[in-house]
Design a protein around this motif. Structure first.
Motif, mmCIF file in Angstrom:
data_model
loop_
_atom_site.group_PDB
_atom_site.id
_atom_site.type_symbol
_atom_site.label_atom_id
_atom_site.label_comp_id
_atom_site.label_asym_id
_atom_site.label_seq_id
_atom_site.Cartn_x
_atom_site.Cartn_y
_atom_site.Cartn_z
ATOM 1 N N ARG A 1 7.771 8.836 9.179
ATOM 2 C CA ARG A 1 8.691 7.884 8.544
ATOM 3 C C ARG A 1 8.931 6.712 9.489
ATOM 4 N N ARG B 1 4.841 13.258 6.090
ATOM 5 C CA ARG B 1 4.399 11.941 6.550
ATOM 6 C C ARG B 1 5.364 11.391 7.593
ATOM 7 N N ASP C 1 5.784 6.955 5.296
ATOM 8 C CA ASP C 1 7.016 6.853 4.524
ATOM 9 C C ASP C 1 7.797 5.682 5.114
ATOM 10 N N LYS D 1 2.669 1.814 3.610
ATOM 11 C CA LYS D 1 2.552 2.780 2.511
ATOM 12 C C LYS D 1 1.085 3.064 2.197
#
Length: 235
Positions: A6, A4, A30, A25
């Motif tokens: 970030r 994912r 992330d 989220k």
């Protein structure tokens, strides 16, 4: 295991911070959050995020100072999310290296779209960097040949002057990202022409006449009113 993107969120308003954390989220990012500029620099250096969302009004430092420090060692995409709505604030942030600027209050759908765009621009820039190592950048029917210092459209030289080529080459290095007028002036003509946009407008008009089918409705070089110009991303 799914990888994912970030995102680091730097925001001192706890309600907005919680909103962003929940929103991101829920959209499979992330997320790391902080209200401190100093802590943010530590988090970014140690966690290598894919994108930063930055508020300018932080308790321990101004966000512009954080952005200036970050740009000394990182090209990570930064979206400024700020209550400062003046054009000069947007121009300053973009001049310091921000990739986008959103004013509060903001729509969550727009923010998510800007995030997707910034992440796409980052990947496009990486691809463009690889292309420029080979000396050629393709954007639709337009080709920027960095080795031969020329621009072609449909494989025909459009006949740019040396200055016009340098302008297009500069926009090509940041394809998809707005480059402010001041940054362009510094890069092409040096610091003495700062805030004198007339020569830039004349050159850009000449470039558009040579590369655009309809200069008033461009498909390659676009204007961000009051801020600067950007070149379309490579396909």
């Amino acid at each position: 295991m799914e990888i994912r993107d970030r995102i680091v969120v730097i925001e001192d308003d706890s309600s907005i911070l919680n909103l962003l954390k929940t929103l991101l989220k829920a959209n499979n990012y992330d997320v790391l959050v902080t209200a401190s500029g100093a802590e943010a620099l530590t988090i970014i250096s140690s966690h290598c995020p894919d994108l930063v969302i930055l508020d300018l009004g932080l308790p321990d430092m101004d966000g512009t100072g954080l952005l200036r420090s970050l740009r000394e060692w990182s090209s990570i995409p930064v979206i400024v999310l700020s209550a400062r709505a003046h054009e000069k604030d947007k121009v300053e942030a973009l001049d310091l290296g921000a990739d986008d600027y959103i004013t509060k209050p903001f729509g969550t759908s727009e923010l998510l779209a800007r995030i997707r765009s910034a992440l796409r621009h980052r990947r496009t820039a990486m691809d463009a960097g690889l292309a420029m190592q080979n000396g050629v950048l393709h954007i639709g029917s337009l080709t920027i040949d960095y080795n031969k210092h020329r621009v072609l459209k449909n494989d025909r030289d459009v006949g740019l002057t040396q200055t016009e080529f340098r302008l297009v080459a500069l926009l090509g290095r940041y394809a998809g990202r707005v480059i402010t007028y001041d940054m362009i002036l510094r890069e092409i003509w040096g610091p003495n022409l700062k805030n004198d946009n007339r020569i830039l407008r004349v050159n850009m008009a000449n470039i558009r006449r040579k590369i655009e089918n309809h200069p008033a409705e461009p498909e390659f070089i676009f204007t961000e009113a009051g801020v600067g110009y950007f070149l379309r991303e490579p396909d």
